[in-house]
Design a protein around this motif. Structure first.
Motif, short mmCIF file in Angstrom:
data_model
loop_
_atom_site.label_atom_id
_atom_site.label_comp_id
_atom_site.label_asym_id
_atom_site.label_seq_id
_atom_site.Cartn_x
_atom_site.Cartn_y
_atom_site.Cartn_z
N GLU A 185 0.68 -1.25 0.07
CA GLU A 185 0.24 -0.06 -0.26
C GLU A 185 0.92 1.08 -0.17
OE1 GLU A 185 -3.73 -1.88 2.70
OE2 GLU A 185 -2.42 -0.36 3.53
N MET A 186 0.16 2.40 -0.50
CA MET A 186 0.95 3.65 -0.40
C MET A 186 0.05 4.61 -0.48
SD MET A 186 1.68 4.30 -4.60
CE MET A 186 1.84 6.19 -4.19
N LEU A 192 -8.32 6.84 -5.17
CA LEU A 192 -8.33 5.72 -4.12
C LEU A 192 -8.45 4.41 -4.69
CD1 LEU A 192 -9.62 7.49 -0.93
CD2 LEU A 192 -7.42 7.35 -1.37
N GLY A 193 -7.90 3.41 -4.38
CA GLY A 193 -8.03 2.23 -4.91
C GLY A 193 -7.25 1.70 -6.29
N ASP A 194 -6.68 2.83 -6.91
CA ASP A 194 -5.87 2.52 -7.99
C ASP A 194 -4.57 1.90 -7.80
OD1 ASP A 194 -7.73 3.97 -9.62
OD2 ASP A 194 -6.59 5.78 -9.88
N THR A 195 -3.99 0.98 -8.62
CA THR A 195 -3.04 0.21 -8.72
C THR A 195 -1.78 1.31 -9.08
OG1 THR A 195 -3.80 -1.94 -8.83
CG2 THR A 195 -1.37 -1.42 -9.17
N VAL A 196 -0.97 1.69 -8.43
CA VAL A 196 0.05 2.76 -8.81
C VAL A 196 1.53 2.17 -9.08
CG1 VAL A 196 1.31 4.98 -8.32
CG2 VAL A 196 -1.25 4.50 -7.49
N THR A 197 2.16 2.47 -10.13
CA THR A 197 3.31 1.90 -10.34
C THR A 197 4.65 2.73 -10.02
OG1 THR A 197 2.56 0.37 -12.29
CG2 THR A 197 4.95 0.85 -12.24
N LEU A 198 5.65 2.18 -9.43
CA LEU A 198 6.86 3.17 -9.21
C LEU A 198 8.12 2.42 -9.98
CD1 LEU A 198 4.98 4.16 -6.70
CD2 LEU A 198 7.00 4.13 -5.10
N GLY A 201 13.27 -1.69 -10.51
CA GLY A 201 12.25 -2.21 -11.46
C GLY A 201 11.15 -1.56 -11.38
N ARG A 202 10.21 -2.37 -11.80
CA ARG A 202 8.62 -1.71 -11.66
C ARG A 202 7.87 -2.56 -10.50
NH1 ARG A 202 6.59 0.49 -16.49
NH2 ARG A 202 4.35 -0.20 -16.13
N THR A 203 7.55 -1.56 -9.39
CA THR A 203 6.75 -2.20 -8.32
C THR A 203 5.57 -1.73 -8.31
OG1 THR A 203 7.90 -0.48 -6.82
CG2 THR A 203 8.78 -2.93 -7.05
N GLU A 204 4.40 -2.38 -7.87
CA GLU A 204 3.15 -1.88 -7.94
C GLU A 204 2.34 -1.79 -6.26
OE1 GLU A 204 0.85 -4.20 -10.51
OE2 GLU A 204 1.52 -3.38 -12.40
N TYR A 205 1.59 -0.82 -6.13
CA TYR A 205 1.14 -0.30 -4.84
C TYR A 205 -0.62 0.07 -5.21
CZ TYR A 205 6.03 -0.47 -3.32
OH TYR A 205 7.22 -0.64 -3.19
N THR A 206 -1.00 -0.41 -4.07
CA THR A 206 -2.19 0.16 -3.92
C THR A 206 -2.48 1.51 -3.16
OG1 THR A 206 -3.30 -2.19 -3.94
CG2 THR A 206 -4.82 -0.37 -3.40
N LEU A 207 -3.08 2.59 -4.07
CA LEU A 207 -3.17 3.91 -3.35
C LEU A 207 -4.52 3.68 -2.42
CD1 LEU A 207 -2.44 6.77 -3.27
CD2 LEU A 207 -4.06 7.15 -5.03
N VAL A 208 -4.01 4.05 -1.07
CA VAL A 208 -5.06 4.01 -0.06
C VAL A 208 -5.44 5.24 0.71
CG1 VAL A 208 -4.40 1.35 0.64
CG2 VAL A 208 -3.36 3.30 1.76
#
Length: 857
Positions: free
Chosen positions: A148-149, A163-169, A174-181
């Motif tokens: 989460e982020m 809110l709830g989107d999957t965000v890529t860093l 490399g590429r890591t994905e987090y859920t925007l909370v």
């Protein structure tokens, strides 16, 4: 005398206005600089106070080194959070980790948030307590899981994230994905801090990105009820282990240090503007001096009459100086008002490019008002001193005859002083033409440039007469009597012509100097790249500070259409030198074998093949300045984990543009810099593959890594040229102010000159000169003065820029280029602007009543 002075000012309003304009432009820049600086300081202090309002104590490791953007401290063990939290006087404690480079956040459209303005992206460990973090969560909740982020509101809106989107860093991992909370703001409701993108992750994920295994940057703490910050610091300090050596400071001290760091970073804007304010004031001083010189000459009979009826020399002196003080005071007051508007405009400009500086209201301090008035009055008074002294030399008997205007300027004393200054300037400039000019030679060049400018100003009247006659010679043939009169008018009063042209000379010299310097830098870079770059393609990150993941390098290295992949990794380090000195600098890391195939590096001693793990290649100039030789050992402290390694100098290079100052191997870099990234990757096409085909394929592969650019050599050079052009346009835009002041001076001088020559102009009209011929004569006179100032300025620009290029040769400036087309445009524009400045004076001259002009005394 005071009443007489005030009446004289009031009766010559046009003279008052034109002289005031020359002063107020410079003062407005200075006032704007002070207002901008004070407002920034106040805003930063207010902002830092908001985000640290609940912080009572900070625990940190030993000071590592000053990066130039703030002091870094050695990371500390995460277990210290529990130690601090267990102190009785502590209400709450939290560990803090930050990652400030190499991370980018992708928006809903897949593009990097913050581009193309390259807003900084800061990843932090999420702290739930707003008293410690300084942030609130008005939407959603805080981070509770590793995937989460949270992100600040401005960045979320920019990236169209919800809110709830999957965000890529994208990062070194490399590429890591987090859920925007959660969506964050500061505790006061600000959506961002100076345009930054603020991302909060779980502590473990922030540590992984920062390369800090089980370590943190700081421990933050709040005090239990009734405990002061000083008492809290003492209580925490008593419980901390003796090793490593830790430091505990109050929340207020931490806020003050953070404020100072922000203010130092933003002071660039104020310093930049202040330089141009001083330039404008210097140029304005020439106009004021020239104006008062002519005024004194024009008022010679008036002043002589005052002397004849009993006025003393002191009263005459005071009369002229009072006039100067009044003009300076009026100009300063107007300049302060204009400066406030200028500061406000700069704020709007910075916000429009995405910087979004904090603003807590425009601050106009007493110091700003005082220094602006001192500058305006001081410059005007100083410029009027010599003309005022001359006024006291007008004898009473002059009241009975016409007083000759000022026609001096070619005395032997002036010539002697001017030549002595010119010779001294040459002596100071000469060191940059030595075999290997150093920093001292460049400093000497700066002093020599100032002396040369002063020499030209002193010799101006000596130069003005013959040069003005030479410039005006074609006019006598092309324009007949009109051109001949313009030529004679410009050359018969060389001191006035020279002082008028001097203001324009300074402005044009600065414009020409910057133009030539940027052009030469561009050509030098082109030559360096053409000479040393053997690779077909250059891969780089679009935004400053962002890196290219190692995974991308490994991906393209395995392709059949790629022959060579050479990556350059860079970062900031601290060197402990054999002489005991330390220095903070940037270091690169390469694979010597691959890099040698992609880039042809010039070497002084040894070769890139000599660079092995544990080795270091040092640039020749750095080796000389730091007294380093092959075989010497240097202790290097790497960021961010403060790992220390000893590297041995194995070769000396002489190619800072293509290699840098200090270079080690990929193996040493990987051993000391966790989560490394590439700064630049050089790629050569395999046999049978065209560069265009390879570029197209690599761009397709780079789509998985937003912000990564794949360019051929021409595109790479064009990108550098565009960056240089931005600098050139900003500087030239500000220098236009000094040129504008100079043109006001030309118009002012001609207006006063028309008044001075009233009878002469009337006689010319009486013997048959038409109004159009009279207007043309004044216009051509202005053109001669403008061309004189422009040519002298360009000559100064060419000479000084050539000398600077010679001095910068060891830093990679290998070419000197004068952009002839641009220089020709400057000459033509200078002449046209001079003519434009003469339109109103010429119109006034043509409107003179013939009989009244002849009768004029």
């Amino acid at each position: 005398m005071l009443r007489t002075t005030l009446r004289s000012l009031w009766e010559h309003k046009r003279r008052l206005i034109s002289t005031t304009v020359a002063v107020f432009l410079g003062v407005s820049f200075m006032a704007g600089t002070f207002v901008l600086g004070d407002t920034l300081d106040e805003s930063v202090e207010s902002l830092v106070g908001e985000v640290t309002v609940g912080l009572d104590a900070q625990v940190r490791g030993p000071e590592l080194f000053d990066t130039g953007f703030g002091v870094l401290y050695t990371p500390i063990d995460q277990s210290l959070v529990d130690v601090v939290a267990g102190v009785e006087e502590v209400e709450d404690a939290a560990g803090y980790v930050t990652v400030e480079t190499g991370v980018q956040v992708l928006g809903a459209d897949g593009d990097t948030i913050g581009m193309p303005n390259a807003a900084p992206t800061i990843v932090e460990s999420f702290i739930p307590n707003p008293d410690i973090s300084g942030y609130d969560i008005p939407e959603g909740r805080g981070v509770e899981a590793p995937d989460e982020m949270v992100i600040n509101r401005a960045a979320a809106e920019d990236g169209e994230l919800e809110l709830g989107d999957t965000v890529t860093l994208t990062s070194s991992l490399g590429r890591t994905e987090y859920t925007l909370v959660g969506i964050t703001t500061t505790v006061s409701g600000r959506d961002t801090i100076a345009g930054a993108i603020l991302v909060g992750l779980a502590t473990e994920q922030a540590q992984e990105l920062a390369g800090l295994d089980g370590q943190i940057n700081y421990v933050y703490a709040t005090a239990a009820g009734g405990t002061t910050q000083e008492e809290l610091v003492a209580a925490i300090g008593a419980e901390l282990p003796s090793e490593p050596q830790l430091e505990v400071i109050t929340g207020q001290q931490a806020a003050d240090e953070l404020t100072s760091t922000f203010q130092e970073g933003l002071s660039f804007f104020s310093t930049f503007l202040l330089v141009f304010a001083l330039i404008a004031l210097v140029v304005g001083s020439f106009i004021i001096f020239n104006t008062f010189s002519i005024l004194v000459a024009q008022r010679g009979r008036e002043l002589a009459l005052l002397r004849a009826i009993g006025a003393t020399r002191r009263q005459v002196l005071v009369s002229v100086l009072v006039e100067a003080v009044l003009i300076g005071l009026v100009a300063a007051l107007i300049g302060i008002v204009a400066g406030i508007g200028l500061a406000t405009g700069i704020y709007a400009l910075l916000n429009s490019i995405g910087l979004e500086l904090p603003k807590a209201g425009t601050i106009v301090s007493a110091d700003t008002v005082i220094w602006s008035i001192v500058a305006g009055v001081g410059v005007t008074l100083f410029s009027a001193l010599i003309p005022a002294w001359r006024a006291t030399r007008v004898p009473p008997i002059a009241a009975l005859r016409d007083v000759a205007t000022d026609t001096s300027g070619t005395s032997k004393i002036r010539i002697g002083i001017g030549l002595a200054l010119a010779v001294l300037a040459v002596v100071f400039i000469a060191p940059v033409y030595g075999e290997d000019p150093d920093t001292a030679a460049l400093q000497s060049l700066g002093l020599g440039a100032v002396l040369l400018l002063v020499a030209l100003i002193v010799l101006g009247p000596v130069i003005a007469r013959p040069v003005a006659r030479a410039i005006g010679a074609p006019l006598s043939w092309l324009r007949g009597t009109t051109g001949h009169l313009a030529r004679e008018n410009a050359s018969r009063s060389p001191k006035r012509t020279a002082s008028t042209a001097a203001a324009l000379m300074i402005g044009i010299a600065l414009v020409g100097f910057i133009t030539i310097l940027i052009s030469s830098a561009r050509v030098s870079i082109d030559e360096q790249v053409s000479r040393g770059l053997k690779a077909d393609l250059i891969i780089r990150a679009e935004s400053f500070g962002a890196g290219i993941p190692i995974a991308f390098e490994e991906e393209i290295a395995g392709r059949d259409d790629v022959a060579t992949v050479a990556a350059l990794r860079q970062g900031q380090v601290q060197l402990a030198l054999p002489d005991g000195d330390t220095t903070t600098t940037f270091m690169g890391a390469i694979n010597p074998e691959r890099y040698d195939r992609a880039v042809e590096v010039q070497m002084v001693e040894g070769s890139l093949a000599d660079l092995q793990p544990g080795g270091l290649v040092v640039d020749r100039r750095q080796a000389e300045n730091r007294d380093l030789a092959v075989g010497d050992t240097v202790e290097v402290t790497f960021l961010p984990a403060a790992n220390v390694a000893e590297l041995t100098v194995t070769a000396i290079s002489d190619d800072p543009q293509l290699l840098g100052f200090y270079t080690t191997t990929h193996e040493d870099w990987a051993a000391n810099v966790p989560n490394q990234t590439n700064g630049t990757i050089f790629v050569s096409a395999a046999e049978g593959t065209t560069v265009d085909d390879l570029q197209r394929e690599l761009r397709r592969a780079a789509e998985e890594y937003p912000g990564v650019l794949v360019e051929n050599q021409d595109e790479f050079l064009d990108a550098i040229a565009s960056q240089l052009n931005v600098i050139l346009n900003v500087v030239l835009g500000l220098l236009v102010v000094s040129v504008l002041i100079a043109l006001i001076g030309i118009a002012n001088t001609l207006s006063l000159s028309v008044y001075e020559r009233t009878r002469e102009l009337g006689l010319l009209r009486a013997v048959g000169m038409t109004r159009s011929q009279l207007r043309a004569s004044v216009r051509w006179e202005a053109a001669i003065i403008a061309v004189l100032g422009t040519l002298l300025g360009l000559a100064l620009a060419v000479g000084l820029s050539y000398s600077l290029i010679q001095g910068l040769g060891p830093q990679g400036f290998s070419a000197f280029q004068v952009p002839v087309g641009q220089m020709a445009i400057i000459v033509v524009v200078g002449a046209l602007l001079g003519v434009l400045a003469s339109l109103l004076p010429a119109r006034r001259a043509a409107k003179l009543n013939v009989l009244e002009a002849i009768a004029s005394e």
